[in-house]
Design an enzyme around this catalytic site. Structure first.
Site: not given
Length: 255
Positions: A113, A133
Protein backbone atom coordinates in the site's frame (compact mmCIF):
# COMPACT_ATOMS: atom_id res chain seq x y z
CA UNK A 1 15.58 6.00 16.33
CA UNK A 2 12.64 6.91 14.10
CA UNK A 3 13.18 4.08 11.64
CA UNK A 4 12.98 6.39 8.59
CA UNK A 5 16.20 7.99 7.40
CA UNK A 6 16.25 11.27 5.45
CA UNK A 7 19.12 11.76 3.02
CA UNK A 8 19.53 14.57 0.50
CA UNK A 9 21.22 13.76 -2.83
CA UNK A 10 21.28 16.96 -4.83
CA UNK A 11 17.65 17.73 -5.65
CA UNK A 12 16.57 14.16 -4.87
CA UNK A 13 15.52 13.22 -1.33
CA UNK A 14 15.88 9.61 -0.27
CA UNK A 15 13.57 8.36 2.48
CA UNK A 16 14.84 4.99 3.70
CA UNK A 17 12.82 2.63 5.86
CA UNK A 18 15.26 1.39 8.47
CA UNK A 19 13.86 -1.53 10.43
CA UNK A 20 15.58 -4.50 8.72
CA UNK A 21 15.38 -6.79 11.77
CA UNK A 22 11.60 -6.84 11.23
CA UNK A 23 11.79 -6.70 7.42
CA UNK A 24 11.06 -2.95 7.59
CA UNK A 25 7.64 -3.46 9.16
CA UNK A 26 6.05 -0.10 9.94
CA UNK A 27 5.89 1.02 13.55
CA UNK A 28 4.04 3.97 15.09
CA UNK A 29 7.35 5.82 15.28
CA UNK A 30 8.11 5.14 11.61
CA UNK A 31 4.71 6.42 10.53
CA UNK A 32 5.23 9.59 12.55
CA UNK A 33 8.69 10.12 11.06
CA UNK A 34 7.40 9.53 7.55
CA UNK A 35 4.66 12.11 8.09
CA UNK A 36 7.16 14.70 9.36
CA UNK A 37 9.55 14.08 6.49
CA UNK A 38 6.78 14.45 3.90
CA UNK A 39 5.75 17.77 5.40
CA UNK A 40 9.35 18.98 5.24
CA UNK A 41 9.71 17.82 1.62
CA UNK A 42 6.49 19.50 0.50
CA UNK A 43 7.63 22.88 1.80
CA UNK A 44 11.23 22.77 0.55
CA UNK A 45 11.57 24.18 -2.99
CA UNK A 46 15.10 22.76 -3.24
CA UNK A 47 13.68 19.23 -3.28
CA UNK A 48 12.47 18.19 -6.73
CA UNK A 49 11.85 14.44 -6.35
CA UNK A 50 11.62 11.69 -3.73
CA UNK A 51 12.98 8.15 -3.72
CA UNK A 52 11.51 5.78 -1.13
CA UNK A 53 13.87 2.93 -0.33
CA UNK A 54 14.44 0.38 2.43
CA UNK A 55 17.38 -1.01 4.35
CA UNK A 56 18.55 -4.54 3.55
CA UNK A 57 17.68 -6.73 0.59
CA UNK A 58 15.04 -9.10 1.97
CA UNK A 59 12.07 -6.76 2.04
CA UNK A 60 11.01 -3.30 1.04
CA UNK A 61 8.34 -3.46 3.74
CA UNK A 62 6.25 -6.34 5.04
CA UNK A 63 3.44 -4.13 6.32
CA UNK A 64 2.50 -2.90 9.75
CA UNK A 65 4.31 -4.24 12.81
CA UNK A 66 1.73 -6.44 14.54
CA UNK A 67 3.05 -5.23 17.89
CA UNK A 68 1.81 -1.78 16.93
CA UNK A 69 -1.82 -2.79 16.48
CA UNK A 70 -2.29 -6.28 17.90
CA UNK A 71 -3.46 -5.12 21.33
CA UNK A 72 -5.59 -2.17 20.22
CA UNK A 73 -9.31 -2.13 20.94
CA UNK A 74 -11.61 -2.25 17.89
CA UNK A 75 -12.31 1.46 18.28
CA UNK A 76 -8.62 2.35 18.58
CA UNK A 77 -7.77 0.14 15.62
CA UNK A 78 -10.36 1.79 13.34
CA UNK A 79 -10.18 5.36 14.59
CA UNK A 80 -6.45 5.76 15.00
CA UNK A 81 -4.30 3.03 13.48
CA UNK A 82 -6.19 2.73 10.20
CA UNK A 83 -7.03 6.43 9.85
CA UNK A 84 -3.54 7.61 10.78
CA UNK A 85 -2.03 5.28 8.20
CA UNK A 86 -4.48 6.51 5.57
CA UNK A 87 -3.69 10.13 6.37
CA UNK A 88 0.06 9.58 5.98
CA UNK A 89 -0.21 7.45 2.84
CA UNK A 90 -2.57 10.00 1.31
CA UNK A 91 0.01 12.68 2.10
CA UNK A 92 2.59 10.69 0.17
CA UNK A 93 0.23 10.09 -2.75
CA UNK A 94 -0.65 13.78 -2.98
CA UNK A 95 2.87 15.13 -2.61
CA UNK A 96 3.39 17.79 -5.28
CA UNK A 97 6.74 16.28 -6.30
CA UNK A 98 7.36 13.03 -8.21
CA UNK A 99 7.91 9.99 -6.01
CA UNK A 100 9.42 6.59 -6.78
CA UNK A 101 9.48 3.48 -4.59
CA UNK A 102 12.43 1.10 -4.86
CA UNK A 103 11.14 -2.42 -4.16
CA UNK A 104 14.46 -4.03 -3.31
CA UNK A 105 12.58 -6.90 -1.69
CA UNK A 106 9.07 -8.03 -0.84
CA UNK A 107 6.25 -5.49 -0.52
CA UNK A 108 3.50 -7.06 1.57
CA UNK A 109 0.35 -5.58 3.10
CA UNK A 110 1.02 -2.05 4.25
CA UNK A 111 4.32 -2.15 2.37
CA UNK A 112 2.48 -2.74 -0.90
CA UNK A 113 0.00 0.00 0.00
CA UNK A 114 2.93 2.34 0.72
CA UNK A 115 4.49 1.57 -2.66
CA UNK A 116 1.13 2.13 -4.36
CA UNK A 117 1.04 5.65 -2.94
CA UNK A 118 4.15 6.56 -4.97
CA UNK A 119 4.03 7.74 -8.59
CA UNK A 120 6.29 4.99 -9.93
CA UNK A 121 7.89 1.81 -8.70
CA UNK A 122 11.03 -0.14 -9.66
CA UNK A 123 11.30 -3.75 -8.51
CA UNK A 124 14.03 -6.34 -7.96
CA UNK A 125 13.50 -9.65 -9.83
CA UNK A 126 13.36 -11.62 -6.57
CA UNK A 127 10.77 -9.36 -4.94
CA UNK A 128 7.08 -10.19 -4.68
CA UNK A 129 3.84 -8.39 -3.87
CA UNK A 130 1.20 -9.68 -1.45
CA UNK A 131 -1.84 -8.75 0.64
CA UNK A 132 -1.54 -11.31 3.46
CA UNK A 133 -3.89 -9.62 5.95
CA UNK A 134 -6.53 -12.36 5.92
CA UNK A 135 -3.89 -14.74 7.24
CA UNK A 136 -3.90 -12.85 10.56
CA UNK A 137 -7.62 -12.17 10.62
CA UNK A 138 -7.73 -8.61 9.27
CA UNK A 139 -8.28 -6.87 5.92
CA UNK A 140 -6.15 -4.37 3.96
CA UNK A 141 -6.57 -1.08 5.80
CA UNK A 142 -4.33 1.49 4.13
CA UNK A 143 -5.92 1.60 0.64
CA UNK A 144 -5.18 -1.95 -0.50
CA UNK A 145 -8.79 -2.36 -1.63
CA UNK A 146 -9.10 1.21 -2.90
CA UNK A 147 -6.06 3.00 -4.41
CA UNK A 148 -4.49 -0.33 -5.38
CA UNK A 149 -7.52 -1.10 -7.57
CA UNK A 150 -6.60 1.88 -9.76
CA UNK A 151 -3.14 0.43 -10.35
CA UNK A 152 -3.68 -3.33 -10.59
CA UNK A 153 -6.35 -5.45 -12.28
CA UNK A 154 -9.17 -6.43 -9.95
CA UNK A 155 -8.52 -10.20 -10.34
CA UNK A 156 -4.89 -9.70 -9.34
CA UNK A 157 -5.87 -7.82 -6.17
CA UNK A 158 -8.38 -10.57 -5.36
CA UNK A 159 -5.73 -13.19 -6.00
CA UNK A 160 -3.62 -11.63 -3.27
CA UNK A 161 -6.34 -10.58 -0.81
CA UNK A 162 -8.74 -13.52 -1.16
CA UNK A 163 -6.46 -16.39 -2.16
CA UNK A 164 -3.23 -15.46 -0.42
CA UNK A 165 -1.12 -15.60 -3.58
CA UNK A 166 2.04 -13.61 -4.18
CA UNK A 167 2.60 -11.66 -7.40
CA UNK A 168 6.08 -11.95 -8.85
CA UNK A 169 8.03 -9.15 -10.48
CA UNK A 170 7.43 -10.23 -14.08
CA UNK A 171 3.65 -10.07 -13.63
CA UNK A 172 3.89 -6.70 -11.86
CA UNK A 173 5.86 -5.38 -14.82
CA UNK A 174 3.50 -6.87 -17.41
CA UNK A 175 0.49 -5.08 -15.90
CA UNK A 176 2.33 -1.76 -15.55
CA UNK A 177 2.43 -1.62 -11.77
CA UNK A 178 6.22 -1.24 -11.87
CA UNK A 179 8.15 0.84 -14.38
CA UNK A 180 11.09 -1.55 -14.48
CA UNK A 181 12.45 -4.79 -13.04
CA UNK A 182 16.18 -4.52 -12.44
CA UNK A 183 18.89 -6.38 -10.54
CA UNK A 184 19.88 -2.97 -9.17
CA UNK A 185 16.49 -1.29 -8.67
CA UNK A 186 17.98 1.63 -6.79
CA UNK A 187 20.27 2.54 -9.70
CA UNK A 188 17.35 2.20 -12.13
CA UNK A 189 15.27 4.47 -9.90
CA UNK A 190 18.00 7.10 -9.70
CA UNK A 191 18.26 7.16 -13.49
CA UNK A 192 14.54 7.89 -13.75
CA UNK A 193 14.66 10.55 -11.05
CA UNK A 194 17.74 12.26 -12.45
CA UNK A 195 15.77 12.86 -15.63
CA UNK A 196 12.74 14.05 -13.67
CA UNK A 197 14.69 16.75 -11.82
CA UNK A 198 15.74 18.36 -15.13
CA UNK A 199 12.10 19.17 -15.93
CA UNK A 200 10.14 22.25 -14.92
CA UNK A 201 9.10 21.76 -11.27
CA UNK A 202 5.89 23.75 -11.72
CA UNK A 203 4.94 21.94 -14.91
CA UNK A 204 5.55 18.59 -13.23
CA UNK A 205 3.50 19.61 -10.19
CA UNK A 206 0.53 20.78 -12.28
CA UNK A 207 0.70 17.72 -14.54
CA UNK A 208 0.65 15.45 -11.50
CA UNK A 209 -2.32 17.35 -10.07
CA UNK A 210 -4.24 17.03 -13.34
CA UNK A 211 -3.52 13.31 -13.66
CA UNK A 212 -4.58 12.66 -10.08
CA UNK A 213 -7.78 14.66 -10.53
CA UNK A 214 -8.64 12.55 -13.58
CA UNK A 215 -8.07 9.36 -11.58
CA UNK A 216 -10.11 10.52 -8.58
CA UNK A 217 -7.18 10.98 -6.19
CA UNK A 218 -8.64 13.71 -3.92
CA UNK A 219 -10.39 15.20 -6.95
CA UNK A 220 -12.22 17.99 -5.11
CA UNK A 221 -9.04 19.37 -3.56
CA UNK A 222 -7.17 19.03 -6.85
CA UNK A 223 -9.79 21.03 -8.77
CA UNK A 224 -9.74 23.78 -6.17
CA UNK A 225 -5.93 23.81 -6.09
CA UNK A 226 -5.77 24.28 -9.87
CA UNK A 227 -8.40 27.02 -9.76
CA UNK A 228 -6.68 28.76 -6.88
CA UNK A 229 -3.32 28.63 -8.67
CA UNK A 230 -4.88 30.24 -11.75
CA UNK A 231 -6.60 33.01 -9.80
CA UNK A 232 -3.49 33.71 -7.71
CA UNK A 233 -1.70 34.94 -10.85
CA UNK A 234 -4.35 37.57 -11.72
CA UNK A 235 -4.28 41.32 -11.25
CA UNK A 236 -7.66 41.05 -9.50
CA UNK A 237 -6.18 38.91 -6.76
CA UNK A 238 -3.39 41.44 -6.18
CA UNK A 239 -5.93 44.29 -6.17
CA UNK A 240 -8.21 42.45 -3.75
CA UNK A 241 -5.38 41.88 -1.27
CA UNK A 242 -4.16 45.48 -1.60
CA UNK A 243 -7.67 46.90 -1.10
CA UNK A 244 -8.21 44.75 1.98
CA UNK A 245 -4.96 45.99 3.51
CA UNK A 246 -5.73 49.61 2.59
CA UNK A 247 -9.29 49.30 3.93
CA UNK A 248 -10.83 50.51 0.63
CA UNK A 249 -13.22 49.19 -2.01
CA UNK A 250 -11.31 47.12 -4.62
CA UNK A 251 -11.22 48.29 -8.25
CA UNK A 252 -11.20 45.00 -10.16
CA UNK A 253 -10.05 45.07 -13.81
CA UNK A 254 -10.86 41.49 -14.73
CA UNK A 255 -7.22 40.82 -15.61
Amino acid sequence: MSGVRFEQRGRITELRLDNPAKMNALTVEMLGALSAHLERIERDPAIAAVMLTAEGDRAFCTGADINGWGDLTPAEFARHWVRDGHRIFDRLARLSKPTLAVLNGHAFGGGLELAAACDLRVMAPKAALALPEAGVGIVPGWSGTQRLLRLLPEPMVKEMALFGHRIKADRALACGFVAAVDEDPRAAALALLERAVTLSPRAVEVAKTMIHAAQGEDRAAMVEALGSAAIAATDDRAEGVAAFRDKRTPDFSGK
